[in-house]
Design an enzyme around this catalytic site. Structure first.
Site, PDB file in Angstrom:
ATOM      1  CG  ASN A   1      -3.810  -2.199   6.610  1.00 56.37           C
ATOM      2  OD1 ASN A   1      -3.715  -1.825   5.450  1.00 56.37           O
ATOM      3  ND2 ASN A   1      -4.707  -3.101   6.990  1.00 56.37           N
TER       4      ASN A   1
ATOM      5  CG  HIS B   1      -5.603  -6.286   0.099  1.00 57.21           C
ATOM      6  ND1 HIS B   1      -6.760  -6.346   0.843  1.00 57.21           N
ATOM      7  CD2 HIS B   1      -5.764  -7.130  -0.951  1.00 57.21           C
ATOM      8  CE1 HIS B   1      -7.600  -7.199   0.241  1.00 57.21           C
ATOM      9  NE2 HIS B   1      -7.014  -7.682  -0.846  1.00 57.21           N
TER      10      HIS B   1
ATOM     11  CE1 TYR C   1      -9.514  -3.085   0.243  1.00 55.83           C
ATOM     12  CE2 TYR C   1      -8.683  -1.197  -0.956  1.00 55.83           C
ATOM     13  CZ  TYR C   1      -8.466  -2.297  -0.152  1.00 55.83           C
ATOM     14  OH  TYR C   1      -7.192  -2.610   0.266  1.00 55.83           O
TER      15      TYR C   1
ATOM     16  CD  GLU D   1      -8.880  -9.479  -3.175  1.00 56.55           C
ATOM     17  OE1 GLU D   1      -9.695  -9.051  -2.346  1.00 56.55           O
ATOM     18  OE2 GLU D   1      -7.746  -9.886  -2.861  1.00 56.55           O
TER      19      GLU D   1
ATOM     20  CE  LYS E   1      -4.026  -2.109   2.238  1.00 53.88           C
ATOM     21  NZ  LYS E   1      -5.110  -1.880   3.218  1.00 53.88           N
TER      22      LYS E   1
HETATM   23  P1  CMP Z   1      -7.369  -4.577   3.634  1.00 53.76           P
HETATM   24  O1  CMP Z   1      -6.771  -5.902   3.950  1.00 53.76           O
HETATM   25  O2  CMP Z   1      -6.843  -3.850   2.467  1.00 53.76           O
HETATM   26  O3  CMP Z   1      -8.951  -4.770   3.456  1.00 53.76           O
HETATM   27  C1  CMP Z   1      -9.866  -3.727   3.684  1.00 53.76           C
HETATM   28  C2  CMP Z   1      -9.230  -2.548   4.337  1.00 53.76           C
HETATM   29  O4  CMP Z   1     -10.120  -1.693   5.001  1.00 53.76           O
HETATM   30  C3  CMP Z   1      -8.306  -3.031   5.451  1.00 53.76           C
HETATM   31  O5  CMP Z   1      -7.178  -3.654   4.915  1.00 53.76           O
HETATM   32  C4  CMP Z   1      -8.063  -1.768   6.207  1.00 53.76           C
HETATM   33  O6  CMP Z   1      -7.024  -0.982   5.654  1.00 53.76           O
HETATM   34  C5  CMP Z   1      -9.389  -1.046   6.018  1.00 53.76           C
HETATM   35  N1  CMP Z   1     -10.177  -1.110   7.254  1.00 53.76           N
HETATM   36  C6  CMP Z   1     -10.725  -2.175   7.827  1.00 53.76           C
HETATM   37  N2  CMP Z   1     -11.384  -1.837   8.957  1.00 53.76           N
HETATM   38  C7  CMP Z   1     -11.220  -0.511   9.080  1.00 53.76           C
HETATM   39  C8  CMP Z   1     -11.647   0.429  10.040  1.00 53.76           C
HETATM   40  N3  CMP Z   1     -12.373   0.064  11.104  1.00 53.76           N
HETATM   41  N4  CMP Z   1     -11.296   1.710   9.852  1.00 53.76           N
HETATM   42  C9  CMP Z   1     -10.567   2.093   8.769  1.00 53.76           C
HETATM   43  N5  CMP Z   1     -10.126   1.239   7.819  1.00 53.76           N
HETATM   44  C10 CMP Z   1     -10.451  -0.055   7.982  1.00 53.76           C
END
Ligand code: CMP
Length: 142
Positions: free
Chosen positions: A114, A117, A51, A128, A11
């Site tokens: 984070n 993914h 998403y 995906e 990311k």
């Molecule tokens: P990812 O694995 O990319 O899948 C969906 C993404 O949504 C997740 O990682 C996080 O980055 C984001 N996400 C999930 N829960 C939350 C939350 N409570 N607040 C903000 N972002 C979230």
């Protein structure tokens, strides 16, 4: 155990920190092989479609804006039990809850930024991968 393919994104936060190589090394050290990889800057529309499953969640718009805020690396990883293995290496979605030594514990900023993914199941991995790659983009690694 079955050889699987899974989809992975490095990311914007991790690309900005210049830790692409460190992240890929963790996948490789765990026995996963990169079979496709490309750096892209997602459009808002692309992020929104990718998403779409989170469309009703309160964080959806911010997540989409974040995912197109800078370049990302989209890749396909292959190996034994690749889907679960990738998720173990990434750690919990929220870096505060991620186990020591996982990518998110070591590099991530927040639940949104984070670092990585990874697909959560075989059917989502297929979808995906197909979202970003055509069959001819995937290289056979023996
Ligand atoms: P990812 O694995 O990319 O899948 C969906 C993404 O949504 C997740 O990682 C996080 O980055 C984001 N996400 C999930 N829960 C939350 C939350 N409570 N607040 C903000 N972002 C979230």
């Amino acid at each position: 155990m079955a050889i699987e393919r899974t989809f992975s994104i490095i990311k914007p936060d991790a690309v900005a920190k210049n830790v692409i190589g460190q992240i890929v090394a963790r996948f490789e050290q765990a026995g996963l092989r990169v079979v496709a990889s490309r750096m892209i800057q997602m459009s808002r529309e692309q992020a929104g479609q990718f998403y779409a499953v989170h469309k009703e969640r309160p964080f959806y718009n911010d997540l989409c804006a974040y995912m197109c805020s800078g370049p990302v690396v989209v890749q396909v990883l292959e190996g034994e039990n690749a889907i679960a293995k990738n998720r173990d290496i990434m750690g919990a979605t929220d870096p505060k809850k991620a186990a020591k030594g996982t990518i998110r514990a070591d590099f991530a900023e927040s639940i949104e930024a984070n670092s990585v993914h990874g697909s959560d199941a075989p059917d989502t991995a297929k979808l995906e991968i197909a979202f970003f790659f055509s069959g001819s983009d995937l290289c056979s690694r023996k």
